[in-house]
Write a protein that holds these residues in place. Structure first.
Motif, PDB file in Angstrom:
ATOM      1  N   LYS A   1       0.283  -1.383   7.493  1.00  0.00           N
ATOM      2  CA  LYS A   1      -0.988  -1.684   6.809  1.00  0.00           C
ATOM      3  C   LYS A   1      -0.864  -3.022   6.066  1.00  0.00           C
ATOM      4  O   LYS A   1      -1.760  -3.872   6.117  1.00  0.00           O
TER       5      LYS A   1
ATOM      6  N   SER B   1       2.631   1.631 -10.555  1.00  0.00           N
ATOM      7  CA  SER B   1       2.487   2.458  -9.356  1.00  0.00           C
ATOM      8  C   SER B   1       3.828   2.962  -8.823  1.00  0.00           C
ATOM      9  O   SER B   1       3.875   3.890  -8.035  1.00  0.00           O
TER      10      SER B   1
ATOM     11  N   PRO C   1       2.892   2.339   5.432  1.00  0.00           N
ATOM     12  CA  PRO C   1       2.562   1.283   4.477  1.00  0.00           C
ATOM     13  C   PRO C   1       2.883  -0.112   4.980  1.00  0.00           C
ATOM     14  O   PRO C   1       2.117  -1.041   4.753  1.00  0.00           O
TER      15      PRO C   1
ATOM     16  N   PRO D   1       0.827  -1.210   0.000  1.00  0.00           N
ATOM     17  CA  PRO D   1       0.000   0.000   0.000  1.00  0.00           C
ATOM     18  C   PRO D   1       0.858   1.256   0.000  1.00  0.00           C
ATOM     19  O   PRO D   1       2.004   1.237   0.427  1.00  0.00           O
ATOM     20  N   LYS D   2       0.260   2.335  -0.502  1.00  0.00           N
ATOM     21  CA  LYS D   2       0.986   3.612  -0.511  1.00  0.00           C
ATOM     22  C   LYS D   2       0.593   4.427   0.710  1.00  0.00           C
ATOM     23  O   LYS D   2      -0.324   4.071   1.433  1.00  0.00           O
ATOM     24  N   GLY D   3       1.246   5.544   0.896  1.00  0.00           N
ATOM     25  CA  GLY D   3       0.861   6.473   1.953  1.00  0.00           C
ATOM     26  C   GLY D   3       1.552   6.184   3.269  1.00  0.00           C
ATOM     27  O   GLY D   3       2.553   5.474   3.328  1.00  0.00           O
ATOM     28  N   ASP D   4       1.005   6.745   4.347  1.00  0.00           N
ATOM     29  CA  ASP D   4       1.623   6.596   5.662  1.00  0.00           C
ATOM     30  C   ASP D   4       1.546   5.151   6.150  1.00  0.00           C
ATOM     31  O   ASP D   4       0.611   4.429   5.841  1.00  0.00           O
TER      32      ASP D   4
ATOM     33  N   ASN E   1       5.497   1.484  -6.785  1.00  0.00           N
ATOM     34  CA  ASN E   1       5.524   1.115  -5.379  1.00  0.00           C
ATOM     35  C   ASN E   1       6.212  -0.240  -5.199  1.00  0.00           C
ATOM     36  O   ASN E   1       5.560  -1.260  -5.046  1.00  0.00           O
TER      37      ASN E   1
END
Ligand code: FAD
Length: 288
Positions: A28, A53, A25, A20-23, A55
Motif C-alpha cells: 500500500k 501509532s 502495508p 499504513p497499518k493493516g494487511d 507504526n
C-alpha cells in the motif's frame, strides 16, 4: 542526494507519507509513494510512529523503496524518546543498507510508558548523529506557533538554536493555517541567530473533526478565514475536504511568492492531495 544540497540549489517541493497499518502495508505504501513520485518531488518523507501509532517498523523499508525503486530522495524520520544510542546506531545502519542518507531527527511525543533513556531532546539526538554518523544529512522540526510544551517563546527559539548548534542542516515546520505566523517566525529565527533553511509544512484540513484534532495535538491555531470556509461547506464531507485542498493551495501559492526555502505537503497518504498541490505549484511556476 542530500536534502541540504537541494535546498542550497533551489526552492524545494516535497511530500510526506506515513506507513499504513493493516494487511499488505508495504504494498500500500509503495502504491502511494509511486503516485507521489509521479509529481517529481525533491523528496518524500516517511514518518516514524507518528501520532503515537507505534507504526515504525516499515519506515526504513518504505524509504529504501522510494530511493531504490522510484529514483526519488527519501527522508526517514526517527524519534528518540525511549531509544538507546545502540537503537539509533542500528537504525542508521539499516538506513545505510537501504541507501537512505536523509534523516529527520525528532524527540517524539510524550506517551505513558515511554521514558527518556539516552536522549532527552531532539538536539541530543542531532548531536549524537552528527558526532557518530557525520555523513548523514540531518533535518529537524520547528514550530511557527511555538511547541505546545514550550513555557515561553524565548525557550522555543532557544531549543531551535540548540538544534542548529548540534548540527542540524535544515528545519521542517509543523503545519500552520495562517501564513503570517510563518513569516513572523522566519523573521524571529533570524533575530535569534537561527540561519538554517526553513521548509514550510502545509496540511490541508479535510473535515471539522480532523482540524479540531490537529489544532489540539499540535497547537496550530484556526483562523476565522478557515472557519468561514468550513461553514460555507456546510455538512457535506466532500465540500469540506475540497475547501481544505483549495485553502492549502492558496497557502502554498502565497508562500511560494514570498520566497520560502521549501514547501512540504503533508499529503496524508492521499494521492489526490499531492496532485492538487503539484498542479497549483506548476500553475504558479514554482515547479516545472
Ligand atoms: P524537541 O526539540 O526535543 O522539543 C520538545 C520540547 O522540549 C519543546 O517544547 C522544546 O522547546 C523543549 N526543549 C528542547 N530542547 C530543550 C532543552 N535542551 N531544554 C529544555 N527544553 C527543551 N512525531 C512522531 O512520533 N513521528 C514522526 O514521524 C514525526 N514527524 C514530525 C515531523 C515534523 C516536521 C514535525 C514538526 C513534527 C513531527 N513529529 C513526529 C512530532 C514531534 O515528535 C513532536 O512535535 C514532539 O513533541 C517534539 O519533537 P521535537 O523533535 O521538536 O522535540
Amino acid at each position: 542526494m542530500k536534502i541540504s544540497d537541494k535546498l542550497a540549489a533551489r526552492q524545494t517541493f516535497s511530500f510526506e507519507i506515513f506507513p499504513p497499518k493493516g494487511d499488505l502495508p508495504l504494498e500500500k505504501a509503495y502504491e502511494v509513494a509511486s503516485s507521489l513520485a509521479e509529481h517529481r518531488p525533491d523528496w518524500i518523507s516517511v514518518t516514524y510512529s507518528a501520532g503515537g501509532s507505534g507504526n515504525s517498523e516499515n519506515t526504513v523499508a518504505i524509504a529504501g523503496d522510494i530511493e531504490g525503486k522510484l529514483d526519488t530522495s527519501a527522508l526517514a524520520h526517527l524519534t528518540c524518546m525511549g531509544a538507546t544510542a545502540a537503537d539509533v546506531d542500528a537504525y542508521v545502519a539499516s538506513l545505510a543498507a537501504a541507501g537512505v542518507e536523509n534523516i529527520l531527527a525528532l524527540r517524539g511525543d510524550r506517551r505513558p510508558g515511554r521514558d527518556v533513556v539516552d536522549f532527552a531532546h531532539a538536539s541530543d539526538l542531532i548531536a549524537y548523529l552528527r558526532q557518530n554518523h557525520g555523513d548523514l544529512c540531518i533535518g529537524a522540526a520547528c514550530y511557527p506557533e511555538g511547541h505546545v510544551e514550550s513555557p515561553s517563546e524565548d525557550e522555543s527559539y532557544q531549543s531551535l538554536y540548540l538544534k542548529q548548534e548540534a548540527g542540524a542542516d535544515y528545519l521542517v515546520s509543523q503545519l500552520f493555517f495562517n501564513n503570517e505566523d510563518f513569516y513572523r517566525f522566519r523573521e524571529k529565527c533570524l533575530r535569534h541567530r537561527i540561519k538554517l533553511p526553513i521548509v514550510a509544512g502545509i496540511m490541508p484540513f479535510t473535515s471539522v473533526k480532523q482540524i479540531q484534532r490537529m489544532a489540539f495535538n499540535c497547537g496550530a491555531s484556526i483562523p476565522v478565514k478557515v472557519v468561514k470556509r468550513l461553514v460555507q461547506a456546510g455538512d457535506d464531507p466532500e465540500a469540506q475536504a475540497q475547501a481544505g485542498i483549495e485553502y492549502a493551495c492558496e497557502q502554498l501559492e502565497d508562500l511560494a511568492a514570498n520566497g520560502v526555502d521549501g514547501l512540504h505537503v503533508y499529503s496524508m497518504n492521499k494521492p489526490s492531495i499531492a496532485a492538487a498541490a503539484a498542479t497549483a505549484m506548476r500553475a504558479c511556476g514554482y515547479i516545472a
